[in-house]
Design a protein around this motif. Structure first.
Motif, PDB file in Angstrom:
ATOM      1  N   SER A 120       0.843  -1.287   0.026  1.00 18.74           N
ATOM      2  CA  SER A 120      -0.172  -0.170   0.051  1.00 18.74           C
ATOM      3  C   SER A 120       0.860   1.410   0.128  1.00 18.74           C
ATOM      4  O   SER A 120       1.693   1.326   0.988  1.00 18.74           O
ATOM      5  CB  SER A 120      -0.706   0.016   1.325  1.00 18.74           C
ATOM      6  OG  SER A 120      -1.202   1.332   1.493  1.00 18.74           O
ATOM      7  N   THR A 121       0.682   2.099  -0.945  1.00 19.58           N
ATOM      8  CA  THR A 121       1.304   3.335  -1.014  1.00 19.58           C
ATOM      9  C   THR A 121       1.118   4.325   0.133  1.00 19.58           C
ATOM     10  O   THR A 121       1.822   4.826   0.733  1.00 19.58           O
ATOM     11  CB  THR A 121       0.868   4.199  -2.148  1.00 19.58           C
ATOM     12  OG1 THR A 121       1.268   3.299  -3.263  1.00 19.58           O
ATOM     13  CG2 THR A 121       1.786   5.642  -2.162  1.00 19.58           C
ATOM     14  N   HIS A 122      -0.237   4.356   0.755  1.00 16.47           N
ATOM     15  CA  HIS A 122      -0.304   4.953   1.950  1.00 16.47           C
ATOM     16  C   HIS A 122       0.444   4.353   3.042  1.00 16.47           C
ATOM     17  O   HIS A 122       1.116   5.156   3.808  1.00 16.47           O
ATOM     18  CB  HIS A 122      -1.959   4.939   2.349  1.00 16.47           C
ATOM     19  CG  HIS A 122      -2.351   5.246   3.765  1.00 16.47           C
ATOM     20  ND1 HIS A 122      -2.034   6.396   4.320  1.00 16.47           N
ATOM     21  CD2 HIS A 122      -3.148   4.370   4.635  1.00 16.47           C
ATOM     22  CE1 HIS A 122      -2.543   6.142   5.499  1.00 16.47           C
ATOM     23  NE2 HIS A 122      -3.111   5.051   5.641  1.00 16.47           N
ATOM     24  N   LEU A 123       0.338   3.169   3.330  1.00 17.41           N
ATOM     25  CA  LEU A 123       1.215   2.594   4.585  1.00 17.41           C
ATOM     26  C   LEU A 123       2.660   2.764   4.419  1.00 17.41           C
ATOM     27  O   LEU A 123       3.359   3.009   5.367  1.00 17.41           O
ATOM     28  CB  LEU A 123       0.552   1.075   4.648  1.00 17.41           C
ATOM     29  CG  LEU A 123      -0.809   0.788   5.062  1.00 17.41           C
ATOM     30  CD1 LEU A 123      -1.115  -0.739   5.208  1.00 17.41           C
ATOM     31  CD2 LEU A 123      -1.469   1.432   6.077  1.00 17.41           C
ATOM     32  N   ARG A 124       2.930   2.473   3.217  1.00 16.34           N
ATOM     33  CA  ARG A 124       4.405   2.608   3.114  1.00 16.34           C
ATOM     34  C   ARG A 124       4.928   4.071   3.146  1.00 16.34           C
ATOM     35  O   ARG A 124       6.200   4.273   3.935  1.00 16.34           O
ATOM     36  CB  ARG A 124       4.923   2.284   1.571  1.00 16.34           C
ATOM     37  CG  ARG A 124       6.194   2.257   1.380  1.00 16.34           C
ATOM     38  CD  ARG A 124       6.763   1.752   0.036  1.00 16.34           C
ATOM     39  NE  ARG A 124       5.893   2.182  -1.096  1.00 16.34           N
ATOM     40  CZ  ARG A 124       4.946   1.687  -1.761  1.00 16.34           C
ATOM     41  NH1 ARG A 124       4.514   0.430  -1.471  1.00 16.34           N
ATOM     42  NH2 ARG A 124       4.427   2.439  -2.641  1.00 16.34           N
ATOM     43  N   SER A 125       3.892   4.942   2.847  1.00 20.32           N
ATOM     44  CA  SER A 125       4.537   6.287   2.909  1.00 20.32           C
ATOM     45  C   SER A 125       4.267   6.763   4.431  1.00 20.32           C
ATOM     46  O   SER A 125       5.263   7.622   5.051  1.00 20.32           O
ATOM     47  CB  SER A 125       3.536   7.338   2.357  1.00 20.32           C
ATOM     48  OG  SER A 125       3.806   8.840   2.460  1.00 20.32           O
TER      49      SER A 125
END
Length: 481
Positions: A120-125
């Motif tokens: 997930s881009t959100h969780l990675r960010s």
């Protein structure tokens, strides 16, 4: 209070920040609340110091950080669409550098659970933001949270809108991912508690609630609480990206947030909160208790976000309304004084009618009359002056702050509650006029109504502010006595 360290809350206008600031004040901490738009914070009338700060504009951070011991970092950029992760990371770099220069001792960062292998881009960010904050000189305490249950939480409001708006759902298989959602009061307990526990400096903690449930189980439990049957068919061919696209038509949650949220629900979000419970023990709310608490708080939360309209919102609020208001509008810098612009706006519904596309207004009013509304009941007490409570055709004056703000409550029949707000801000010898149309949709029909009217709104509001600007200049109407 002077013995407590000064605390800066970055992201004070967001869901968590708007609840954290008053909770910190209640605990006796001197608070400085920061936002890109401090005028919005001023409406809440908190007994705190307000300032403007934008982590993407590093020159705004030095003043915000002056004299600050601890910074709460509650910022995300999910509402800003593609590339939000790069903006989040740049903001973290800027804050880490500015905090080091200002001598900030500590940063408390609200991150997210990030299971190993999650793409997930959100969780990675969220994880990368924590790493970048740690690159400065301040000790960072990271609180990694799952879905938060509380009025205004994106995950909670998406669930709420799905249950209220849809009699049945064909859903992607991510609805079976498991997590232990945490109640907002429990999260605030941890966020504030770590301030007074030195051992938490430089540490990361997972937090969670006591009940491990899938998103499907959460929706079914929510449906039982509000007495709405929930019919769910999970299928394997609906991707998170496709799910996010249709969510914009079903929920009032901002599209960017809903899209990022769905991307983070593709895998289980399980946590071990034993470390923080050992330092800050607390009996946590179960899921159903948290939902009942959230529903009971919704009316007050919506009202507290707009104090000038608080009594109106409390009186008119309905459980089926979307928590987040849909908004559209326009703004214009006018070569006239606030008094001159106000004198024109105050004549709305009279000689200039609604300043643009009068035939469209007439058609909408006639449609309202056909279904038993008061769209054709034209009335104004005075053609030049307005007062709180006045009727302007089918509208009602809900807020009246001369030369500053005027709000008209929409009075025609429609599935929801809304209005028009005019705001005036002096800019030297000119005036910035900002017109906002806001709408709390009632269920799926309320959302469909908003989307159906949006094309007309795009043209209408821009023409309205342009014509108000023209009338405020050399062609200005007579000022009210």
């Amino acid at each position: 209070m002077s013995e407590q360290p000064k605390v800066l809350v970055l992201g004070a206008s967001g869901f968590v920040g708007a609840n954290l600031v008053p909770a910190l004040v209640e605990q006796g901490y001197p608070v400085r609340a920061a936002s890109r738009r401090p005028a919005q914070l001023a409406l809440r009338r908190w007994p705190v110091e307000l300032c403007r700060a934008d982590v993407l504009q590093q020159d705004t951070l030095a003043e915000a950080l002056e004299g600050v011991d601890t910074v709460y970092y509650l910022i995300h950029a999910m509402t800003e669409g593609a590339g939000f992760d790069q903006r989040e990371q740049q903001g973290a770099r800027n804050l880490a550098e500015a905090a080091q220069q200002a001598g900030v001792k500590r940063i408390i960062y609200l991150g997210a659970l990030h299971p190993e292998g999650a793409d997930s881009t959100h969780l990675r960010s969220r994880s990368q933001t924590g790493e970048l904050l740690r690159s400065g000189g301040a000790a960072v305490t990271e609180i990694r949270a799952p879905v938060i249950i509380g009025p205004g939480s994106a995950a909670f409001e998406v669930m709420r809108d799905l249950v209220y708006n849809l009699p049945g759902m064909i859903t992607p298989k991510w609805v079976r991912s498991k997590m232990a959602p945490i109640a907002l009061p429990d999260l605030l307990h941890y966020l504030i508690g770590v301030l007074s526990v030195p051992q938490t400096q430089g540490c990361s903690f997972d937090v969670c609630g006591p009940d491990v449930l899938s998103y499907e189980q959460q929706m079914r439990a929510f449906g039982r609480i509000v007495d709405r049957p929930v019919r769910i068919l999970a299928v394997p061919f609906l991707s998170p990206g496709l799910s996010a696209r249709w969510l914009r038509w079903i929920t009032s949650v901002p599209t960017g947030i809903a899209k990022a949220l769905v991307g983070g629900l593709k895998q289980d979000l399980l946590a071990d909160d034993s470390a923080i419970q050992a330092l800050l023990p607390r009996e946590l709310m179960g899921f159903e208790q948290a939902v009942r608490w959230s529903l009971a708080q919704e009316r007050e939360q919506v009202a507290s976000a707009s104090p000038p309209l608080a009594s109106l919102l409390r009186r008119r609020w309905q459980p089926q309304y979307g928590f987040y208001a849909k908004q559209d509008g326009a703004e214009r810098l006018i070569d006239a004084s606030p008094q001159e612009v106000w004198s024109v706006i105050s004549q709305i519904g009279a000689a200039p009618r609604y300043f643009a596309f009068d035939p469209l207004w007439r058609i909408r009013e006639a449609m309202d009359a056909m279904v038993g509304g008061r769209g054709l009941a034209y009335y104004r007490r005075d053609p030049l002056k307005l007062a709180l409570g006045d009727r302007v055709d089918s509208w009602t004056v809900a807020e009246h702050q001369p030369q500053r703000r005027l709000t008209l409550l929409f009075g025609m029949k429609a599935p929801g509650m809304g209005g028009l707000t005019f705001e005036l801000h002096p800019v030297g010898r000119q005036t910035e006029l900002r017109l906002t149309c806001w709408w709390y949709p009632s269920g799926a029909w309320g959302l469909m109504y908003w989307w159906a009217m949006l094309p007309a709104h795009i043209l209408l509001f821009r023409r309205m502010v342009a014509n108000i600007g023209r009338l405020s200049g050399s062609d200005a109407l007579p000022a009210p006595a």
